[in-house]
Motif scaffolding. Sequence first.
Motif, PDB file in Angstrom:
ATOM      1  N   PRO A 166      39.767  53.020  26.133  1.00  0.00           N
ATOM      2  CA  PRO A 166      38.449  52.605  25.631  1.00  0.00           C
ATOM      3  C   PRO A 166      38.190  51.112  25.783  1.00  0.00           C
ATOM      4  CG  PRO A 166      39.956  52.940  23.810  1.00  0.00           C
ATOM      5  CD  PRO A 166      40.674  53.401  25.043  1.00  0.00           C
ATOM      6  N   GLU A 167      39.219  50.334  26.116  1.00  0.00           N
ATOM      7  CA  GLU A 167      39.105  48.885  26.376  1.00  0.00           C
ATOM      8  C   GLU A 167      38.495  48.105  25.213  1.00  0.00           C
ATOM      9  OE1 GLU A 167      38.513  47.362  30.437  1.00  0.00           O
ATOM     10  OE2 GLU A 167      37.651  49.321  30.866  1.00  0.00           O
ATOM     11  N   ARG A 168      38.991  48.334  24.032  1.00  0.00           N
ATOM     12  CA  ARG A 168      38.501  47.595  22.863  1.00  0.00           C
ATOM     13  C   ARG A 168      39.219  46.251  22.687  1.00  0.00           C
ATOM     14  NH1 ARG A 168      39.032  52.881  20.207  1.00  0.00           N
ATOM     15  NH2 ARG A 168      37.007  53.918  20.217  1.00  0.00           N
ATOM     16  N   TYR A 169      40.253  45.999  23.468  1.00  0.00           N
ATOM     17  CA  TYR A 169      41.103  44.832  23.288  1.00  0.00           C
ATOM     18  C   TYR A 169      40.669  43.623  24.111  1.00  0.00           C
ATOM     19  CZ  TYR A 169      42.873  47.079  27.486  1.00  0.00           C
ATOM     20  OH  TYR A 169      42.945  47.695  28.716  1.00  0.00           O
ATOM     21  N   ARG A 170      39.659  43.778  24.969  1.00  0.00           N
ATOM     22  CA  ARG A 170      39.180  42.630  25.741  1.00  0.00           C
ATOM     23  C   ARG A 170      37.659  42.725  25.870  1.00  0.00           C
ATOM     24  NH1 ARG A 170      41.317  43.989  31.946  1.00  0.00           N
ATOM     25  NH2 ARG A 170      40.076  45.870  32.254  1.00  0.00           N
ATOM     26  N   LYS A 171      37.042  41.551  25.965  1.00  0.00           N
ATOM     27  CA  LYS A 171      35.587  41.504  26.042  1.00  0.00           C
ATOM     28  C   LYS A 171      35.118  41.671  27.485  1.00  0.00           C
ATOM     29  CE  LYS A 171      35.177  38.478  22.013  1.00  0.00           C
ATOM     30  NZ  LYS A 171      34.694  37.165  21.493  1.00  0.00           N
ATOM     31  N   GLN A 172      33.949  42.234  27.639  1.00  0.00           N
ATOM     32  CA  GLN A 172      33.397  42.446  28.975  1.00  0.00           C
ATOM     33  C   GLN A 172      33.117  41.123  29.685  1.00  0.00           C
ATOM     34  OE1 GLN A 172      32.981  45.260  30.968  1.00  0.00           O
ATOM     35  NE2 GLN A 172      34.379  45.968  29.359  1.00  0.00           N
ATOM     36  N   GLU A 173      32.853  40.076  28.904  1.00  0.00           N
ATOM     37  CA  GLU A 173      32.640  38.755  29.518  1.00  0.00           C
ATOM     38  C   GLU A 173      33.899  38.303  30.257  1.00  0.00           C
ATOM     39  OE1 GLU A 173      31.968  39.517  26.401  1.00  0.00           O
ATOM     40  OE2 GLU A 173      29.772  39.398  26.335  1.00  0.00           O
ATOM     41  N   GLU A 174      35.065  38.625  29.694  1.00  0.00           N
ATOM     42  CA  GLU A 174      36.324  38.260  30.329  1.00  0.00           C
ATOM     43  C   GLU A 174      36.488  39.018  31.649  1.00  0.00           C
ATOM     44  OE1 GLU A 174      39.936  38.553  27.914  1.00  0.00           O
ATOM     45  OE2 GLU A 174      40.950  39.430  29.659  1.00  0.00           O
ATOM     46  N   VAL A 175      36.186  40.299  31.614  1.00  0.00           N
ATOM     47  CA  VAL A 175      36.316  41.125  32.823  1.00  0.00           C
ATOM     48  C   VAL A 175      35.375  40.624  33.918  1.00  0.00           C
ATOM     49  CG1 VAL A 175      36.136  43.448  33.793  1.00  0.00           C
ATOM     50  CG2 VAL A 175      37.000  43.130  31.461  1.00  0.00           C
ATOM     51  N   LYS A 176      34.134  40.338  33.542  1.00  0.00           N
ATOM     52  CA  LYS A 176      33.153  39.862  34.523  1.00  0.00           C
ATOM     53  C   LYS A 176      33.569  38.529  35.137  1.00  0.00           C
ATOM     54  CE  LYS A 176      29.209  42.269  32.470  1.00  0.00           C
ATOM     55  NZ  LYS A 176      27.921  42.133  31.730  1.00  0.00           N
ATOM     56  N   LYS A 177      34.181  37.676  34.319  1.00  0.00           N
ATOM     57  CA  LYS A 177      34.647  36.390  34.835  1.00  0.00           C
ATOM     58  C   LYS A 177      35.710  36.599  35.903  1.00  0.00           C
ATOM     59  CE  LYS A 177      36.728  32.005  33.385  1.00  0.00           C
ATOM     60  NZ  LYS A 177      37.256  31.218  32.245  1.00  0.00           N
ATOM     61  N   TRP A 178      36.614  37.543  35.652  1.00  0.00           N
ATOM     62  CA  TRP A 178      37.666  37.828  36.630  1.00  0.00           C
ATOM     63  C   TRP A 178      37.110  38.523  37.871  1.00  0.00           C
ATOM     64  CZ3 TRP A 178      42.466  36.196  37.330  1.00  0.00           C
ATOM     65  CH2 TRP A 178      43.103  35.547  36.272  1.00  0.00           C
ATOM     66  N   GLU A 179      36.083  39.337  37.682  1.00  0.00           N
ATOM     67  CA  GLU A 179      35.492  40.030  38.828  1.00  0.00           C
ATOM     68  C   GLU A 179      34.871  39.053  39.826  1.00  0.00           C
ATOM     69  OE1 GLU A 179      34.365  44.434  36.982  1.00  0.00           O
ATOM     70  OE2 GLU A 179      32.871  42.836  36.941  1.00  0.00           O
ATOM     71  N   GLU A 180      34.539  37.852  39.343  1.00  0.00           N
ATOM     72  CA  GLU A 180      34.038  36.818  40.251  1.00  0.00           C
ATOM     73  C   GLU A 180      35.128  36.333  41.197  1.00  0.00           C
ATOM     74  OE1 GLU A 180      32.452  33.813  37.716  1.00  0.00           O
ATOM     75  OE2 GLU A 180      30.823  35.086  36.964  1.00  0.00           O
ATOM     76  N   GLN A 181      36.394  36.635  40.853  1.00  0.00           N
ATOM     77  CA  GLN A 181      37.529  36.282  41.709  1.00  0.00           C
ATOM     78  C   GLN A 181      38.053  37.530  42.425  1.00  0.00           C
ATOM     79  OE1 GLN A 181      40.482  33.618  39.809  1.00  0.00           O
ATOM     80  NE2 GLN A 181      39.155  33.647  38.015  1.00  0.00           N
ATOM     81  N   ASP A 182      37.139  38.381  42.825  1.00  0.00           N
ATOM     82  CA  ASP A 182      37.499  39.630  43.505  1.00  0.00           C
ATOM     83  C   ASP A 182      38.414  39.328  44.693  1.00  0.00           C
ATOM     84  OD1 ASP A 182      37.599  41.981  45.018  1.00  0.00           O
ATOM     85  OD2 ASP A 182      35.555  42.538  44.475  1.00  0.00           O
ATOM     86  N   PRO A 183      39.609  39.921  44.734  1.00  0.00           N
ATOM     87  CA  PRO A 183      40.543  39.634  45.836  1.00  0.00           C
ATOM     88  C   PRO A 183      40.002  40.021  47.210  1.00  0.00           C
ATOM     89  CG  PRO A 183      41.301  41.493  44.518  1.00  0.00           C
ATOM     90  CD  PRO A 183      40.188  40.857  43.760  1.00  0.00           C
ATOM     91  N   ILE A 184      39.165  41.041  47.264  1.00  0.00           N
ATOM     92  CA  ILE A 184      38.582  41.423  48.555  1.00  0.00           C
ATOM     93  C   ILE A 184      37.596  40.356  49.012  1.00  0.00           C
ATOM     94  CG2 ILE A 184      37.150  43.123  49.763  1.00  0.00           C
ATOM     95  CD1 ILE A 184      38.396  45.280  48.006  1.00  0.00           C
ATOM     96  N   GLY A 185      36.799  39.846  48.068  1.00  0.00           N
ATOM     97  CA  GLY A 185      35.860  38.778  48.399  1.00  0.00           C
ATOM     98  C   GLY A 185      36.564  37.504  48.816  1.00  0.00           C
TER      99      GLY A 185
END
Length: 320
Positions: A246-265
């Motif tokens: 359910p991902e209650r242990y981390r905020k979506q803002e944190e995930v989105k910040k990391w997604e900006e460092q997409d390894p494929i990109g």
Amino acid sequence: MDKQTYLYLYYQMVLIRRLEERGAELYQAGKIGGFMHLYIGQEAVSTGLIAARQPQDRVITAYRDHGVAINCGIPANQVMAELLGKATGISKGRGGSMHMADVTRNFWGGHAIVGAHLPLASGLALGDKYAGRDGVTICMFGEGATNIGFFHEALNLSKVWNLPVLWVCENNRYGMGTAVARASAVSEIEQKAEGYGIPHSRADGMDMMAVYEASKEAIGKVRAGNGPYLLEIMTYRFRGHSMGDPERYRKQEEVKKWEEQDPIGIYCDYLTSNKIASLEELNQLEDHANEEVQKAVEFAEASPEPALETLFDDIYAEEV
């Protein structure tokens, strides 16, 4: 590397991403059962690491193994069929998501029990050393496994016997739903190697080329007879620990910040900025990956279930 190799590695990363995305859809549709752990966000780790190995080098990993299977050369058809539990899967539909393996490709499997495969890696390396082979055993595991007894036993023996093992910690910063600092007295995992006199280093797991270079150097040191080495690769998973998280242990803002460092990109930018490939070429590879995954889904869904009469097959090795 030549251009063809650069592009092939890009293709592998995209193929893993697309396969995992379709796998998530099939899981939510009820076509995949059991536990399933996605590799989305970590594609640069296994791609760079396995690109640096030689054919004689063994690979063994934990349960987040679909991407590793692809990098080791297992066709997308067989990976997808295994996810769906079909007889045409790489483990004949018996292993599912967490137990893919193909010893003909020197891929010694995904393993579901946290840390339990680390002593197996020491055993594989001991076998190579005993037989006088120059293979390196590459053992991948998450940072959570470093708090398990298996980790300490395996590292201790690997150093005592000077075994050719590359210990690779894929540190995606969360052991299930717990941040590293909350569960480990030593939050810099590479430092744990100090307790056993094992050399170590860190690499950026969002940058495929950084992983490749660090892995190549580490594998070279192990192959030269210097004994075990621990490489901590810092990465981040974009999805939950498993499909039921359910991902209650981390905020979506944190995930989105990391997604900006997409390894494929990041790798895409590397290829285009260094004029190794054009965006058009990379887009064509993405289209091809989409097609391969679609064909893999069709292949898996059309494949038969394991036959009942084969239930007891492959339990015992036949005497040669």
